[in-house]
Design a protein around this motif. Structure first.
Motif, PDB file in Angstrom:
ATOM      1  N   GLY A  63       0.800  -1.223   0.000  1.00  0.00           N
ATOM      2  CA  GLY A  63       0.000   0.000   0.000  1.00  0.00           C
ATOM      3  C   GLY A  63       0.828   1.267   0.000  1.00  0.00           C
ATOM      4  O   GLY A  63       0.384   2.307  -0.475  1.00  0.00           O
ATOM      5  N   ARG A  64       2.045   1.196   0.504  1.00  0.00           N
ATOM      6  CA  ARG A  64       2.825   2.429   0.615  1.00  0.00           C
ATOM      7  C   ARG A  64       3.365   2.908  -0.728  1.00  0.00           C
ATOM      8  O   ARG A  64       3.722   4.076  -0.864  1.00  0.00           O
ATOM      9  CB  ARG A  64       3.980   2.217   1.571  1.00  0.00           C
ATOM     10  N   GLU A  65       3.429   2.018  -1.719  1.00  0.00           N
ATOM     11  CA  GLU A  65       4.134   2.376  -2.957  1.00  0.00           C
ATOM     12  C   GLU A  65       3.477   3.552  -3.671  1.00  0.00           C
ATOM     13  O   GLU A  65       4.159   4.424  -4.207  1.00  0.00           O
ATOM     14  CB  GLU A  65       4.243   1.161  -3.891  1.00  0.00           C
ATOM     15  N   LEU A  66       2.134   3.577  -3.688  1.00  0.00           N
ATOM     16  CA  LEU A  66       1.425   4.698  -4.312  1.00  0.00           C
ATOM     17  C   LEU A  66       1.903   6.020  -3.713  1.00  0.00           C
ATOM     18  O   LEU A  66       2.152   6.994  -4.426  1.00  0.00           O
ATOM     19  CB  LEU A  66      -0.087   4.535  -4.109  1.00  0.00           C
ATOM     20  N   PHE A  67       2.019   6.052  -2.374  1.00  0.00           N
ATOM     21  CA  PHE A  67       2.364   7.294  -1.696  1.00  0.00           C
ATOM     22  C   PHE A  67       3.830   7.656  -1.919  1.00  0.00           C
ATOM     23  O   PHE A  67       4.167   8.819  -2.137  1.00  0.00           O
ATOM     24  CB  PHE A  67       2.030   7.185  -0.203  1.00  0.00           C
ATOM     25  N   ASP A  68       4.692   6.653  -1.859  1.00  0.00           N
ATOM     26  CA  ASP A  68       6.114   6.907  -2.098  1.00  0.00           C
ATOM     27  C   ASP A  68       6.321   7.423  -3.517  1.00  0.00           C
ATOM     28  O   ASP A  68       7.086   8.357  -3.767  1.00  0.00           O
ATOM     29  CB  ASP A  68       6.921   5.630  -1.867  1.00  0.00           C
ATOM     30  N   CYS A  69       5.609   6.792  -4.449  1.00  0.00           N
ATOM     31  CA  CYS A  69       5.650   7.160  -5.852  1.00  0.00           C
ATOM     32  C   CYS A  69       5.195   8.623  -6.034  1.00  0.00           C
ATOM     33  O   CYS A  69       5.845   9.419  -6.716  1.00  0.00           O
ATOM     34  CB  CYS A  69       4.691   6.189  -6.535  1.00  0.00           C
ATOM     35  N   ALA A  70       4.108   8.971  -5.378  1.00  0.00           N
ATOM     36  CA  ALA A  70       3.585  10.341  -5.456  1.00  0.00           C
ATOM     37  C   ALA A  70       4.563  11.327  -4.809  1.00  0.00           C
ATOM     38  O   ALA A  70       4.783  12.422  -5.329  1.00  0.00           O
ATOM     39  CB  ALA A  70       2.217  10.424  -4.778  1.00  0.00           C
ATOM     40  N   GLY A 111      -5.630   9.112   2.197  1.00  0.00           N
ATOM     41  CA  GLY A 111      -4.281   9.645   1.907  1.00  0.00           C
ATOM     42  C   GLY A 111      -4.258  11.132   1.626  1.00  0.00           C
ATOM     43  O   GLY A 111      -3.232  11.676   1.212  1.00  0.00           O
ATOM     44  N   SER A 112      -5.415  11.813   1.877  1.00  0.00           N
ATOM     45  CA  SER A 112      -5.533  13.218   1.448  1.00  0.00           C
ATOM     46  C   SER A 112      -4.483  14.130   2.071  1.00  0.00           C
ATOM     47  O   SER A 112      -3.998  15.050   1.409  1.00  0.00           O
ATOM     48  CB  SER A 112      -6.930  13.748   1.774  1.00  0.00           C
ATOM     49  N   ALA A 113      -4.130  13.894   3.333  1.00  0.00           N
ATOM     50  CA  ALA A 113      -3.224  14.798   4.041  1.00  0.00           C
ATOM     51  C   ALA A 113      -1.787  14.673   3.535  1.00  0.00           C
ATOM     52  O   ALA A 113      -0.863  15.285   4.069  1.00  0.00           O
ATOM     53  CB  ALA A 113      -3.288  14.545   5.543  1.00  0.00           C
ATOM     54  N   TYR A 114      -1.623  13.864   2.515  1.00  0.00           N
ATOM     55  CA  TYR A 114      -0.316  13.710   1.869  1.00  0.00           C
ATOM     56  C   TYR A 114      -0.431  13.989   0.367  1.00  0.00           C
ATOM     57  O   TYR A 114       0.267  14.844  -0.182  1.00  0.00           O
ATOM     58  CB  TYR A 114       0.202  12.295   2.098  1.00  0.00           C
ATOM     59  N   LEU A 115      -1.350  13.275  -0.289  1.00  0.00           N
ATOM     60  CA  LEU A 115      -1.438  13.366  -1.758  1.00  0.00           C
ATOM     61  C   LEU A 115      -1.814  14.772  -2.226  1.00  0.00           C
ATOM     62  O   LEU A 115      -1.357  15.215  -3.277  1.00  0.00           O
ATOM     63  CB  LEU A 115      -2.446  12.331  -2.283  1.00  0.00           C
ATOM     64  N   TYR A 116      -2.626  15.480  -1.443  1.00  0.00           N
ATOM     65  CA  TYR A 116      -3.052  16.834  -1.828  1.00  0.00           C
ATOM     66  C   TYR A 116      -1.846  17.779  -1.899  1.00  0.00           C
ATOM     67  O   TYR A 116      -1.885  18.783  -2.584  1.00  0.00           O
ATOM     68  CB  TYR A 116      -4.048  17.345  -0.798  1.00  0.00           C
TER      69      TYR A 116
ATOM     70  N   ASP B 100      -7.064   9.650  14.521  1.00  0.00           N
ATOM     71  CA  ASP B 100      -7.194   9.883  13.089  1.00  0.00           C
ATOM     72  C   ASP B 100      -5.813  10.023  12.457  1.00  0.00           C
ATOM     73  O   ASP B 100      -4.965  10.749  12.964  1.00  0.00           O
ATOM     74  CB  ASP B 100      -8.003  11.165  12.835  1.00  0.00           C
ATOM     75  N   ALA B 101      -5.634   9.342  11.322  1.00  0.00           N
ATOM     76  CA  ALA B 101      -4.329   9.367  10.646  1.00  0.00           C
ATOM     77  C   ALA B 101      -4.547   9.579   9.158  1.00  0.00           C
ATOM     78  O   ALA B 101      -5.669   9.830   8.703  1.00  0.00           O
ATOM     79  CB  ALA B 101      -3.588   8.062  10.908  1.00  0.00           C
ATOM     80  N   THR B 102      -3.476   9.505   8.401  1.00  0.00           N
ATOM     81  CA  THR B 102      -3.549   9.498   6.945  1.00  0.00           C
ATOM     82  C   THR B 102      -2.695   8.316   6.483  1.00  0.00           C
ATOM     83  O   THR B 102      -1.718   7.961   7.161  1.00  0.00           O
ATOM     84  CB  THR B 102      -3.094  10.847   6.352  1.00  0.00           C
ATOM     85  N   CYS B 103      -3.074   7.683   5.390  1.00  0.00           N
ATOM     86  CA  CYS B 103      -2.454   6.403   4.997  1.00  0.00           C
ATOM     87  C   CYS B 103      -0.925   6.384   5.129  1.00  0.00           C
ATOM     88  O   CYS B 103      -0.370   5.508   5.801  1.00  0.00           O
ATOM     89  CB  CYS B 103      -2.848   6.016   3.581  1.00  0.00           C
ATOM     90  N   PRO B 104      -0.225   7.335   4.465  1.00  0.00           N
ATOM     91  CA  PRO B 104       1.239   7.227   4.492  1.00  0.00           C
ATOM     92  C   PRO B 104       1.843   7.429   5.874  1.00  0.00           C
ATOM     93  O   PRO B 104       2.968   6.987   6.125  1.00  0.00           O
ATOM     94  CB  PRO B 104       1.701   8.309   3.503  1.00  0.00           C
ATOM     95  N   ALA B 105       1.123   8.075   6.800  1.00  0.00           N
ATOM     96  CA  ALA B 105       1.652   8.244   8.160  1.00  0.00           C
ATOM     97  C   ALA B 105       1.684   6.903   8.886  1.00  0.00           C
ATOM     98  O   ALA B 105       2.606   6.618   9.664  1.00  0.00           O
ATOM     99  CB  ALA B 105       0.810   9.254   8.936  1.00  0.00           C
ATOM    100  N   ILE B 106       0.676   6.074   8.630  1.00  0.00           N
ATOM    101  CA  ILE B 106       0.672   4.747   9.259  1.00  0.00           C
ATOM    102  C   ILE B 106       1.782   3.885   8.658  1.00  0.00           C
ATOM    103  O   ILE B 106       2.532   3.215   9.378  1.00  0.00           O
ATOM    104  CB  ILE B 106      -0.722   4.096   9.124  1.00  0.00           C
ATOM    105  N   HIS B 107       1.915   3.939   7.337  1.00  0.00           N
ATOM    106  CA  HIS B 107       3.033   3.208   6.718  1.00  0.00           C
ATOM    107  C   HIS B 107       4.369   3.708   7.285  1.00  0.00           C
ATOM    108  O   HIS B 107       5.263   2.919   7.585  1.00  0.00           O
ATOM    109  CB  HIS B 107       3.016   3.399   5.195  1.00  0.00           C
ATOM    110  N   ALA B 108       4.488   5.034   7.433  1.00  0.00           N
ATOM    111  CA  ALA B 108       5.746   5.620   7.920  1.00  0.00           C
ATOM    112  C   ALA B 108       6.051   5.163   9.346  1.00  0.00           C
ATOM    113  O   ALA B 108       7.201   4.842   9.677  1.00  0.00           O
ATOM    114  CB  ALA B 108       5.680   7.150   7.851  1.00  0.00           C
ATOM    115  N   GLY B 109       5.025   5.113  10.203  1.00  0.00           N
ATOM    116  CA  GLY B 109       5.224   4.686  11.591  1.00  0.00           C
ATOM    117  C   GLY B 109       5.670   3.232  11.667  1.00  0.00           C
ATOM    118  O   GLY B 109       6.534   2.864  12.463  1.00  0.00           O
ATOM    119  N   LEU B 110       5.086   2.394  10.817  1.00  0.00           N
ATOM    120  CA  LEU B 110       5.469   0.976  10.796  1.00  0.00           C
ATOM    121  C   LEU B 110       6.868   0.805  10.225  1.00  0.00           C
ATOM    122  O   LEU B 110       7.649  -0.028  10.688  1.00  0.00           O
ATOM    123  CB  LEU B 110       4.463   0.174   9.968  1.00  0.00           C
TER     124      LEU B 110
END
Lengths: 247, 269
Positions: A63-70, A111-116, B100-110
C-alpha cells in the motif's frame, strides 16, 4: 448521439486531466477511472493506475508504494472527494461539528493529508452539489487547499467537478472560480446551492459535450477496461456487454 | 526455538491478549475474518487497533462487539456498502478513542518500527487539522534544509501483534504473501505475528527463488492456523466479496439491536 450525464462528466474530467505521464485513481471512483482510461486512449504512453484493479495497477510494494511514488513526483494527477469542501479548496473527510463529539462522522482522511500536497493536479470530484457539501468553511481540515510560503507544496487542487458545474482553482487568489455550467444548469441554481462565494466570468461557458469519437471510446475500449473494476457501471452506464469481448 | 507447526485457531489467538495493540490489513490484502469472529467469541476486551492503513467490516464488527478501546486509522468504511455504522456510532458516542491518521503516516510509523528507528519524517500534513488531534506527531524544521522547511515526524508504531490472512504457509512457518508487501511491513514492525492461511505448502517456500521473493520468513511469525476461506465475507485473491452478505451487514448494523442480532447469528455458525 445522446449523451448521459455520466458520459458528460467522464469527458469533462478527461479534459481536466489533460496529457500527463501518470494519473492514479483511488477506490470507489468509476467516473474518474473511466476519465483516466479515456485519457490513456487519447494520449499514447499515458499511464493509468487504478487502485484495486488487477490489470491497471502495477504496484508490487504494498500500500505504501502509491504514496512513495507520489512523494517522488511520479504521479501527475489524482482525485479526492470530501464530506465537505470549501471555497478555499479545504477538504474535510473526518467529521461535522465538534471533533470530539461530532454531529456526523465520515470514514476518515485516507491519503488526502499527503497526496493533496505532492500531486500537482488534484481534481476534486463530488457529485452532490448542495450547501451541505460545498460550504463556506469546512469543520475539519483533512488537507488544506493552499499552504503558506515556505511549506513544501508542489501539489494541490486543480478543479472541482460536481453534478452542476466545473470550478477551476485559482492559485493566486486561493479560491475556486466557476469555469463552466453543465448543459441546462443556470448560474442562479449554482449560486443557490453553493455554500461558498466564487468568482464568475462575464460569460459563463457551457461544459462541452464529449465528441462522437470520445463517446465511441467510452462505450467501447474504455468500458471494456473499466468492467474489470466496475462491472455494474460499465454495463449500466456505458452499455458494456461482456460477451462482446469474445469477438 | 523451531517453529512448532500450525496450530488450532483458538490456540493461536491466545497471542492476542486484552488490551493488545493489533495491526490489521485493508480489505484488499487478506483480512483474517474467521479469526476476528473467534476473538469476539472468546470475549477479548480493550483492543487497540492499528489499521494499515484503513479497515472495513473487520474494525466495524470488532467495535460493535465492544472489543475495542482505541483505533488508529486513515479510514473505516464499508466501501460501496456505505459508511461503517458501528464505527460511526462509537465515535459519535465517544465510546472508542480515535487516532485519526492518513495512509502514508501509518506506513511511515510501521517503517520506522521495522528499522528499529524512533520515528519517520514525511511530507504533507502541514496545515492539516490532523496535526491538532495528533499531539504525538511533531513538526520540526528540516535540519538539512536552508531553514524554514517544516517537516512532520511520525513516531514508530510497534504493534504487539500483526493479524492477517495469506494464501499459504509451509511446515517451517514461512508464509507466502506474494506482492502484498504491507503484510511484510506489518510483520516486521510488530512484536509478533499471527497468520491464518488457505492451505499448507508441501515443501520449503524459501527453497524456490520465485516463491521466496514473496515469502515472509518464519523469523517474524509466531503462530499459523490453517483456515480455508478465512477472509469470508471479504474478498481474497480471485474470490470476490460476498456482496449479499455485505449488503445485509450494512442494513442490520445500522442499528445497535440489528448489529447484535447479526453478531449472535454469525458467532453461532
Amino acid at each position: 448521439m445522446s449523451v448521459r450525464p455520466e458520459e458528460l462528466l467522464i469527458g469533462t474530467v478527461a479534459e481536466l486531466i489533460g496529457r500527463v505521464r501518470h494519473v492514479a485513481v483511488g477506490a470507489l471512483s468509476p467516473i474518474p477511472a473511466a476519465a483516466a482510461l479515456l485519457g490513456a486512449r487519447r494520449h499514447d504512453g499515458m499511464r493509468v493506475s487504478i487502485l484495486n484493479s488487477r490489470r491497471h495497477s502495477f504496484f508490487t510494494d504494498g500500500g505504501r508504494e502509491l504514496f512513495d511514488c507520489a512523494g517522488q513526483g511520479r504521479i501527475d494527477a489524482f482525485f479526492l472527494s470530501g464530506g465537505q469542501i470549501d471555497g478555499a479548496g479545504n477538504v474535510n473527510l473526518v467529521a461535522i461539528g465538534d471533533y470530539d463529539r461530532p454531529k456526523a462522522r465520515f470514514s476518515g482522511s485516507f491519503g488526502s493529508a499527503y497526496l493533496y500536497y505532492v500531486v500537482p493536479k488534484v481534481i476534486l470530484f463530488r457529485l452532490e452539489h448542495t450547501r451541505r457539501t460545498l460550504v463556506d468553511r469546512v469543520d475539519f481540515i483533512s488537507a488544506p487547499g493552499t499552504s503558506p510560503p515556505g511549506t513544501y507544496r508542489p501539489g494541490g487542487p486543480h478543479a472541482l467537478v460536481t453534478e452542476l458545474c466545473v470550478f477551476q482553482f485559482d492559485k493566486p487568489s486561493g479560491r475556486f472560480a466557476l469555469a463552466s455550467l453543465h448543459p441546462g444548469v443556470s448560474l442562479d441554481e449554482v449560486r443557490d446551492r453553493t455554500g461558498f462565494a466564487f468568482a464568475t466570468p462575464d460569460v459563463v461557458p457551457t461544459t462541452a459535450l464529449p465528441t462522437d469519437a470520445d463517446l465511441a471510446l467510452m462505450r467501447g475500449p474504455v468500458a471494456r477496461d473499466l468492467a474489470e473494476t466496475y462491472p455494474a457501471f460499465a454495463a449500466e452506464v456505458l452499455g458494456w456487454r461482456a460477451e462482446e469481448t469474445v469477438r | 526455538m523451531a517453529f512448532p507447526g500450525p496450530t488450532e485457531l483458538d490456540s493461536a489467538l491466545r497471542l492476542i491478549e486484552d488490551g493488545a495493540l493489533v495491526a490489521i490489513p485493508p480489505d484488499y490484502a487478506g483480512v483474517a475474518m474467521a479469526a476476528t469472529r473467534a476473538l469476539i467469541r472468546r470475549g477479548v476486551r480493550g483492543l487497540r487497533l492499528v489499521c494499515v492503513p484503513q479497515s472495513g467490516l473487520q474494525a466495524d464488527m470488532l467495535i460493535g462487539a465492544g472489543t475495542v478501546a482505541e483505533i488508529e486509522t486513515a479510514a473505516v468504511t464499508l466501501g460501496e456498502y456505505g459508511l461503517a455504522p458501528r464505527f460511526t456510532a462509537a465515535i459519535r458516542a465517544g465510546t472508542v478513542r480515535i487516532r485519526d491518521a492518513t495512509c502514508p503516516a501509518i506506513h511511515a510509523g510501521l517503517q520506522a518500527s521495522e528499522k528499529g528507528a524512533p520515528f519517520s519524517a514525511m511530507r504533507g500534513l502541514i496545515g492539516s487539522d490532523l496535526l491538532k488531534v495528533r499531539p504525538d506527531w511533531r513538526v520540526i524544521d528540516n535540519p538539512f534544509g536552508p531553514g524554514d522547511d517544516p517537516v512532520a515526524l511520525i513516531p514508530a508504531i510497534r504493534p504487539d501483534v500483526a493479524l492477517f490472512h495469506a494464501p499459504m504457509a509451509d511446515a517451517h512457518g514461512n508464509v507466502w504473501v506474494g506482492k502484498r508487501r504491507e503484510l511484510v511491513t506489518m510483520a516486521h514492525a510488530a512484536a509478533d505475528t499471527l497468520v491464518t492461511v488457505e492451505r499448507l505448502y508441501d515443501g520449503d517456500l524459501l527453497a524456490d527463488e520465485t516463491l521466496a521473493a514473496g515469502t515472509l520468513p518464519a523469523l517474524y511469525v509466531g503462530h499459523i492456523a490453517v483456515v480455508p476461506e478465512g477472509t469470508w465475507p471479504i474478498r481474497f485473491g480471485t474470490r470476490t466479496t460476498d456482496a449479499t452478505h455485505m449488503a445485509e451487514y450494512a442494513e442490520m448494523a445500522a442499528t445497535e439491536a440489528g448489529f447484535q442480532r447479526y453478531l449472535a447469528r454469525e458467532l453461532a455458525r
